[in-house]
Structures are given as structure tokens and as C-alpha cells.
Design an enzyme around this catalytic site. Structure first.
Site, mmCIF file in Angstrom:
data_model
loop_
_atom_site.group_PDB
_atom_site.id
_atom_site.type_symbol
_atom_site.label_atom_id
_atom_site.label_comp_id
_atom_site.label_asym_id
_atom_site.label_seq_id
_atom_site.Cartn_x
_atom_site.Cartn_y
_atom_site.Cartn_z
ATOM 1 N N HIS A 72 175.123 -34.646 64.305
ATOM 2 C CA HIS A 72 175.276 -33.051 63.786
ATOM 3 C C HIS A 72 175.379 -32.085 64.487
ATOM 4 O O HIS A 72 174.412 -31.746 65.656
ATOM 5 C CB HIS A 72 174.980 -32.874 62.006
ATOM 6 C CG HIS A 72 175.648 -34.209 61.483
ATOM 7 N ND1 HIS A 72 175.816 -33.830 60.094
ATOM 8 C CD2 HIS A 72 176.067 -35.255 61.445
ATOM 9 C CE1 HIS A 72 175.871 -34.432 59.664
ATOM 10 N NE2 HIS A 72 176.653 -35.902 60.194
ATOM 11 N N TYR A 201 173.777 -27.081 52.229
ATOM 12 C CA TYR A 201 173.186 -25.933 51.756
ATOM 13 C C TYR A 201 173.896 -25.113 50.964
ATOM 14 O O TYR A 201 174.078 -24.213 51.978
ATOM 15 C CB TYR A 201 172.088 -25.376 52.893
ATOM 16 C CG TYR A 201 171.569 -26.419 54.082
ATOM 17 C CD1 TYR A 201 171.603 -26.503 55.146
ATOM 18 C CD2 TYR A 201 169.790 -26.584 53.087
ATOM 19 C CE1 TYR A 201 170.597 -27.838 55.236
ATOM 20 C CE2 TYR A 201 169.287 -27.354 53.523
ATOM 21 C CZ TYR A 201 170.214 -28.117 55.750
ATOM 22 O OH TYR A 201 169.149 -29.421 56.110
ATOM 23 N N PRO A 293 160.875 -29.577 51.742
ATOM 24 C CA PRO A 293 162.358 -30.290 52.906
ATOM 25 C C PRO A 293 163.333 -29.150 52.782
ATOM 26 O O PRO A 293 164.290 -29.738 53.802
ATOM 27 C CB PRO A 293 162.446 -31.413 51.742
ATOM 28 C CG PRO A 293 162.219 -31.118 50.654
ATOM 29 C CD PRO A 293 160.885 -29.974 50.510
ATOM 30 N N LYS A 297 161.921 -30.690 58.576
ATOM 31 C CA LYS A 297 160.820 -30.404 59.234
ATOM 32 C C LYS A 297 160.085 -31.219 59.291
ATOM 33 O O LYS A 297 159.192 -31.396 60.109
ATOM 34 C CB LYS A 297 160.293 -29.190 59.449
ATOM 35 C CG LYS A 297 161.106 -27.937 59.946
ATOM 36 C CD LYS A 297 161.455 -28.265 61.598
ATOM 37 C CE LYS A 297 163.036 -27.398 61.661
ATOM 38 N NZ LYS A 297 163.474 -27.977 62.369
ATOM 39 N N TYR A 385 166.798 -24.592 63.472
ATOM 40 C CA TYR A 385 166.392 -25.931 62.760
ATOM 41 C C TYR A 385 166.589 -27.233 63.300
ATOM 42 O O TYR A 385 166.270 -28.758 63.272
ATOM 43 C CB TYR A 385 168.538 -25.906 62.175
ATOM 44 C CG TYR A 385 168.983 -26.586 61.258
ATOM 45 C CD1 TYR A 385 169.753 -27.844 61.352
ATOM 46 C CD2 TYR A 385 167.773 -26.655 59.885
ATOM 47 C CE1 TYR A 385 169.393 -28.323 60.939
ATOM 48 C CE2 TYR A 385 169.063 -27.607 58.700
ATOM 49 C CZ TYR A 385 169.445 -28.852 59.214
ATOM 50 O OH TYR A 385 169.713 -29.724 57.563
HETATM 51 P P1 FAS Z 1 153.769 -40.675 55.385
HETATM 52 O O1 FAS Z 1 152.981 -39.978 53.576
HETATM 53 O O2 FAS Z 1 155.248 -40.772 55.325
HETATM 54 O O3 FAS Z 1 152.812 -41.790 55.587
HETATM 55 C C1 FAS Z 1 151.751 -42.227 55.173
HETATM 56 C C2 FAS Z 1 151.578 -43.932 55.321
HETATM 57 O O4 FAS Z 1 149.700 -43.487 54.494
HETATM 58 C C3 FAS Z 1 152.128 -44.122 53.816
HETATM 59 O O5 FAS Z 1 152.414 -45.386 54.162
HETATM 60 C C4 FAS Z 1 150.787 -44.446 53.180
HETATM 61 O O6 FAS Z 1 150.784 -45.593 51.942
HETATM 62 C C5 FAS Z 1 150.090 -44.375 53.809
HETATM 63 N N1 FAS Z 1 148.243 -44.011 53.100
HETATM 64 C C6 FAS Z 1 147.898 -42.923 52.434
HETATM 65 N N2 FAS Z 1 146.533 -42.587 51.782
HETATM 66 C C7 FAS Z 1 146.136 -44.101 52.089
HETATM 67 C C8 FAS Z 1 144.748 -44.105 52.359
HETATM 68 N N3 FAS Z 1 143.934 -43.923 51.129
HETATM 69 N N4 FAS Z 1 144.657 -45.795 53.037
HETATM 70 C C9 FAS Z 1 145.716 -46.383 53.641
HETATM 71 N N5 FAS Z 1 146.618 -45.930 53.605
HETATM 72 C C10 FAS Z 1 147.509 -44.770 53.086
HETATM 73 N N6 FAS Z 1 161.175 -34.192 55.384
HETATM 74 C C11 FAS Z 1 161.799 -34.239 55.599
HETATM 75 O O7 FAS Z 1 161.887 -34.342 56.929
HETATM 76 N N7 FAS Z 1 162.975 -34.215 54.366
HETATM 77 C C12 FAS Z 1 162.935 -34.389 53.688
HETATM 78 O O8 FAS Z 1 164.053 -34.177 52.428
HETATM 79 C C13 FAS Z 1 161.948 -35.254 53.475
HETATM 80 N N8 FAS Z 1 161.846 -35.485 51.355
HETATM 81 C C14 FAS Z 1 160.557 -36.161 51.175
HETATM 82 C C15 FAS Z 1 160.157 -36.946 50.106
HETATM 83 C C16 FAS Z 1 159.501 -36.726 49.727
HETATM 84 C C17 FAS Z 1 159.219 -37.395 47.988
HETATM 85 C C18 FAS Z 1 158.131 -37.606 50.514
HETATM 86 C C19 FAS Z 1 156.963 -37.594 49.776
HETATM 87 C C20 FAS Z 1 158.517 -36.339 51.757
HETATM 88 C C21 FAS Z 1 159.204 -35.926 51.947
HETATM 89 N N9 FAS Z 1 159.783 -34.924 53.706
HETATM 90 C C22 FAS Z 1 160.850 -35.018 53.814
HETATM 91 C C23 FAS Z 1 158.100 -35.594 53.935
HETATM 92 C C24 FAS Z 1 157.864 -36.659 54.609
HETATM 93 O O9 FAS Z 1 159.773 -37.115 55.270
HETATM 94 C C25 FAS Z 1 157.166 -36.523 55.817
HETATM 95 O O10 FAS Z 1 157.435 -35.141 56.673
HETATM 96 C C26 FAS Z 1 156.867 -38.105 56.674
HETATM 97 O O11 FAS Z 1 156.984 -39.092 55.963
HETATM 98 C C27 FAS Z 1 155.448 -37.514 57.300
HETATM 99 O O12 FAS Z 1 155.094 -38.924 58.074
HETATM 100 P P2 FAS Z 1 153.446 -39.149 57.509
HETATM 101 O O13 FAS Z 1 152.575 -38.383 57.921
HETATM 102 O O14 FAS Z 1 153.669 -40.514 58.316
HETATM 103 O O15 FAS Z 1 153.334 -39.897 56.210
HETATM 104 C C1 PHB Z 2 167.670 -35.628 53.472
HETATM 105 O O1 PHB Z 2 168.917 -36.429 54.011
HETATM 106 O O2 PHB Z 2 167.040 -36.285 52.805
HETATM 107 C C2 PHB Z 2 167.805 -34.284 54.376
HETATM 108 C C3 PHB Z 2 168.359 -33.053 54.750
HETATM 109 C C4 PHB Z 2 168.085 -31.986 55.646
HETATM 110 C C5 PHB Z 2 166.903 -31.952 54.239
HETATM 111 C C6 PHB Z 2 166.337 -32.186 53.471
HETATM 112 C C7 PHB Z 2 166.559 -33.714 53.162
HETATM 113 O O3 PHB Z 2 166.544 -30.464 54.864
#
Ligand code: FAS
Ligand code: PHB
Length: 390
Positions: A72, A201, A293, A297, A385
Site C-alpha cells: 500500500h 481512517y 491500534p 504499531k 506510519y
Molecule cells: P501476543 O499477545 O500476540 O502473543 C503472546 C503469546 O503468549 C500468546 O500466544 C499467548 O497465548 C501466550 N501467553 C500469554 N500468557 C502466557 C503464559 N502465562 N504462559 C505461556 N504463554 C502465554 N496491533 C496492530 O498493529 N493492529 C491491530 O489492529 C491490532 N489489533 C489487536 C487486537 C487485539 C484484541 C489485541 C489483543 C491486540 C491487537 N494488536 C494490534 C496488537 C497485536 O497485534 C500485538 O501487538 C501482537 O500480537 C504482539 O505480539 P506478541 O508480543 O507476540 O504478543
Molecule cells: C487491521 O487491518 O486490522 C488494521 C489496520 C490498520 C490499523 C489497525 C488495524 O491501524
């Protein structure tokens, strides 16, 4: 059992780190409390910075990302019934982002680890990092009713915001900073073509909306919602009607709607823990920081943390130097805080805050107006961004 590095968490942080260390001949084990199926069912981020794409390449999972990901060159801001495109490619002298779902990247990383027969332990309960501030770093966990111990040189806490790693650090050794936003995001996935070829957005008096995608046939949409909203109160029809009300008419009319196959509400917060290293324990990704989000980032910060830590650990083993791991926390936090600021700024500019006074509303409108009339203002948005340098 003994390995060089125990990685707690099999999300993007843990999996990317495991691949980079594995490629350097460093043996690891990844422990996760969830099942493989649950990990692959999670729907999260959608936008990757170029640095994240390069890291995925180095981790051996760049092929499908480049074949199926959508490059993009820009995105649009929508407000006052009109669009304003931010031309990332022009404003950053050639940088862009890649649209590729975090779920797919996680799948690619898990399959790559399995293909290289590197150890993964799912459904490990009561995982506890121990001895990281003494000479005996090790991790204990339970599985099938048996308690296990893995001795190691280092522990990478990649277990997300609710994980055990940050909680294992003594309170007097860690400082946290937090801002909780008075709203959440209600998101859906639907097998319908995206409303536009780029992300939109939207700032609207009824609230923020985001039009994103996972492919040219699968759309990802979000609307700002109150924190006490219940998923059950949101039929697909209600969601589509609300989303269209928050977009300029030409997008609302062009929108293709259909049944959602995923619907969830995510709270928004900014959170940082300092430092990110405690002796032989390192916090990585969401275990150390959370961003709203809005700036896309979260996942990309996890990637830069992994880059810094993997480089430091490889330097430790290959060059017998601790400069990289000693500098990890300071280097990672410098980039984290700039992304926290950007994500806070994007969230403040695009959402409607309950109880906002007339003055603050005018400031938000001036911010958007300034952005649409100043190349300098657009450049600041664009360079953040696409991702600041590592
Ligand atoms: P993660 O949370 O992905 O992974 C952590 C892992 O550790 C999981 O598999 C979990 O099962 C495991 N774990 C947890 N506790 C444990 C324990 N006690 N023992 C063993 N394992 C354990 N970021 C964006 O950039 N755009 C978005 O739109 C976006 N939407 C999101 C929506 C939601 C609901 C959430 C929660 C996050 C969102 N994020 C978004 C942020 C997300 O993408 C994170 O930045 C990304 O998953 C980070 O990755 P990890 O650091 O690996 O953590
Ligand atoms: C998504 O596609 O999930 C998404 C994209 C951009 C954002 C947040 C979420 O800033």
C-alpha cells in the site's frame, strides 16, 4: 532439559525471535499456554512496516507474505464528508506498508518452525520464569499434570500483556506507564471486497471508523464503541448501518456488505514497562508495551524489539560480546516511546472522546485541517506510519 534461550509465548514476538535465533544456530524452545489452533484463530493486526517484512524474510517466511501481501502506497483520512489521501510513497521518498494479516504471519512462522523441527510446547500451564536475576535462569511449567523445568542461559518473555513474564519481575524493579482510552474498537471480518483499494481512517461525530482489509476479497472493518458495549447487541446489519453512517457518502454507497465471520471488541490502552531487561530475562513485544491500534504499531514494535534482542543474543554467542543485550532495553524503549506517542496522537486526532468540550473539538478539527494543507504535517504522519528507522 537445557537450551540456550527459552521463549515464553508463541505470538509474533516469540515465533520471529525463535526463527532468527534458530537461523544463527542458537537452540530455543517456545512455550505457550494456548493450543496451536487457538493461536491460529486469533485475528489482530493487518499492516506491516517494511522493517517487519525484512525481518520476516530473514526469518525464512517472506515468500507467501510477498506473494499474497498487498503493498500500500498510501491511505485516506475521511472527515467532514470528504477524503484526504496521505501519499506515503511520495512523502517518504519511496516507503510503503504491506497489508498482510497477523494471523497469516503467525501461521507462516509456526509452519516454518515445525518444518525445521524446532521444539514448541503448547498448552503449557503455570509457566514461570525463575532465577533470571541469579546465576540459574530457568523456566518451570506444567503439562499433563507433570511439572517440568528447563534450564537456560536467557529467557525471552514474549507472552503478551497478560503474560507471566512481566509479572515475575519484582515490583521495585519495574516502572509502568499507562493511559486507558474511554472507548474500544468493535471489529468484524467479512468475505466481501474492501470498499476502497487503500485503508480509510474516518473521524465522524458518531465516532471513529476504519476500513481495512486482508485481501481483495476479505475486508476488516472497525468502529469506535463504548467500553460497555456487548457483542450480542451488534447484529451484522446494525454494524454495517453504523459503519456507513460514519463514512463519506460515496464510500457508504459503494460499500459491499455481507455476513461477518469474526466479530470482537478490543479495549484501547497505551502501556509501557521500563526497563525491558531484568538480568537474564528480556521482555519483548506486548509483554512490555501496548499501543492503541490506530497507528498500526503493535505488531511492528514487537518486530523491532525482536530485531534488537536477536542481534544482541547472536552477538553474545558469536562474538562473546554483551554490548547488544546490555543496550537492548534502552534501544528498544527509544523506538517504543516514539511509536506510543504517534499512536496516542492518531487516536486523539481521529476518535470522539466522551465529554469533550467545544474547545478540544475545535483543536481536533484544526489538527485535521492543518494536515490537509501542510506537506510538512503530512510528512510527519507518513514517516511515522511507515515506521521510524530501527
Ligand atoms: P501476543 O499477545 O500476540 O502473543 C503472546 C503469546 O503468549 C500468546 O500466544 C499467548 O497465548 C501466550 N501467553 C500469554 N500468557 C502466557 C503464559 N502465562 N504462559 C505461556 N504463554 C502465554 N496491533 C496492530 O498493529 N493492529 C491491530 O489492529 C491490532 N489489533 C489487536 C487486537 C487485539 C484484541 C489485541 C489483543 C491486540 C491487537 N494488536 C494490534 C496488537 C497485536 O497485534 C500485538 O501487538 C501482537 O500480537 C504482539 O505480539 P506478541 O508480543 O507476540 O504478543
Ligand atoms: C487491521 O487491518 O486490522 C488494521 C489496520 C490498520 C490499523 C489497525 C488495524 O491501524
Amino acid at each position: 532439559m537445557r537450551v540456550q534461550v527459552v521463549i515464553i509465548g508463541s505470538g509474533p514476538s516469540g515465533l520471529l525471535l525463535g526463527q532468527l535465533l534458530g537461523k544463527a544456530g542458537i537452540d530455543t524452545v517456545i512455550l505457550d499456554r494456548s493450543s496451536r489452533a487457538h493461536i491460529l484463530s486469533r485475528v489482530r493486526a493487518g499492516v506491516l512496516e517494511e522493517g517487519t517484512v525484512h525481518l520476516a524474510d530473514a526469518a525464512g517466511v517472506g515468500a507467501r507474505l510477498k506473494a499474497e501481501g498487498l503493498p500500500h502506497d498510501g491511505f485516506s483520512l475521511a472527515f467532514d464528508g470528504r477524503d484526504h489521501r496521505i501519499d506515503l510513497l511520495d512523502l517518504t521518498q519511496g516507503k510503503r506498508v504491506m497489508v498482510y494479516g497477523q494471523t497469516e504471519l503467525t501461521r507462516d512462522l509456526i509452519e516454518a518452525r515445525e518444518a525445521e523441527s524446532r521444539l514448541m510446547i503448547y498448552e503449557a500451564t503455570n509457566v514461570m520464569p525463575q532465577g533470571f536475576d541469579s546465576g540459574t535462569p530457568h523456566v518451570t511449567y506444567e503439562k499433563d499434570g507433570v511439572t517440568h523445568r528447563i534450564d537456560c542461559d536467557f529467557i525471552a518473555g514474549c507472552d503478551g500483556f497478560h503474560g507471566a513474564s512481566r509479572k515475575a519481575v519484582p515490583d521495585d524493579a519495574i516502572r509502568t506507564f499507562e493511559k486507558v482510552y474511554p472507548f474500544g474498537w468493535l471489529g468484524i471480518l467479512a468475505e466481501v471486497p474492501p470498499v476502497d483499494h487503500e485503508l480509510i481512517y474516518a473521524n465522524h461525530p458518531r465516532g471513529f471508523a476504519l476500513c481495512s482489509m486482508r485481501s481483495l476479497t476479505r475486508s476488516r472493518y472497525y468502529i469506535q464503541c463504548a467500553l460497555d458495549e456487548q457483542i450480542e447487541a451488534w447484529s451484522d446489519d446494525r454494524f454495517w448501518d453504523e459503519l456507513r453512517r460514519r463514512l463519506p457518502a460515496h464510500h457508504a454507497e459503494a460499500m459491499v456488505t455481507g455476513p461477518s465471520f469474526e466479530k470482537s471488541i478490543a479495549p484501547l490502552r497505551s502501556f509501557v514497562a521500563e526497563p525491558m531487561r531484568f538480568g537474564r530475562l528480556f521482555l519483548v513485544g506486548d509483554a512490555a508495551h501496548i499501543v492503541p491500534p490506530t497507528g498500526a504499531k503493535g505488531l511492528n514494535l514487537a518486530a523491532s524489539d525482536v530485531h534488537y534482542l536477536a542481534s544482541g543474543l547472536i552477538e553474545h554467542y558469536e562474538d562473546r560480546s554483551n554490548a547488544g543485550i546490555d543496550g537492548y532495553s534502552h534501544k528498544a524503549l527509544a523506538r517504543v516511546w516514539k511509536a506510543v506517542r504517534f499512536s496516542w496522537w492518531m487516536t486523539s486526532m481521529l476518535h470522539r472522546f466522551p465529554g469533550t468540550g467545544a474547545f478540544d473539538q475545535k483543536i481536533q478539527e484544526a489538527e485535521l485541517d492543518y494536515l490537509t494543507h501542510s506537506r510538512a504535517a503530512e510528512t510527519v504522519l507518513a514517516e511515522n506510519y511507515v515506521g521510524l528507522p530501527y
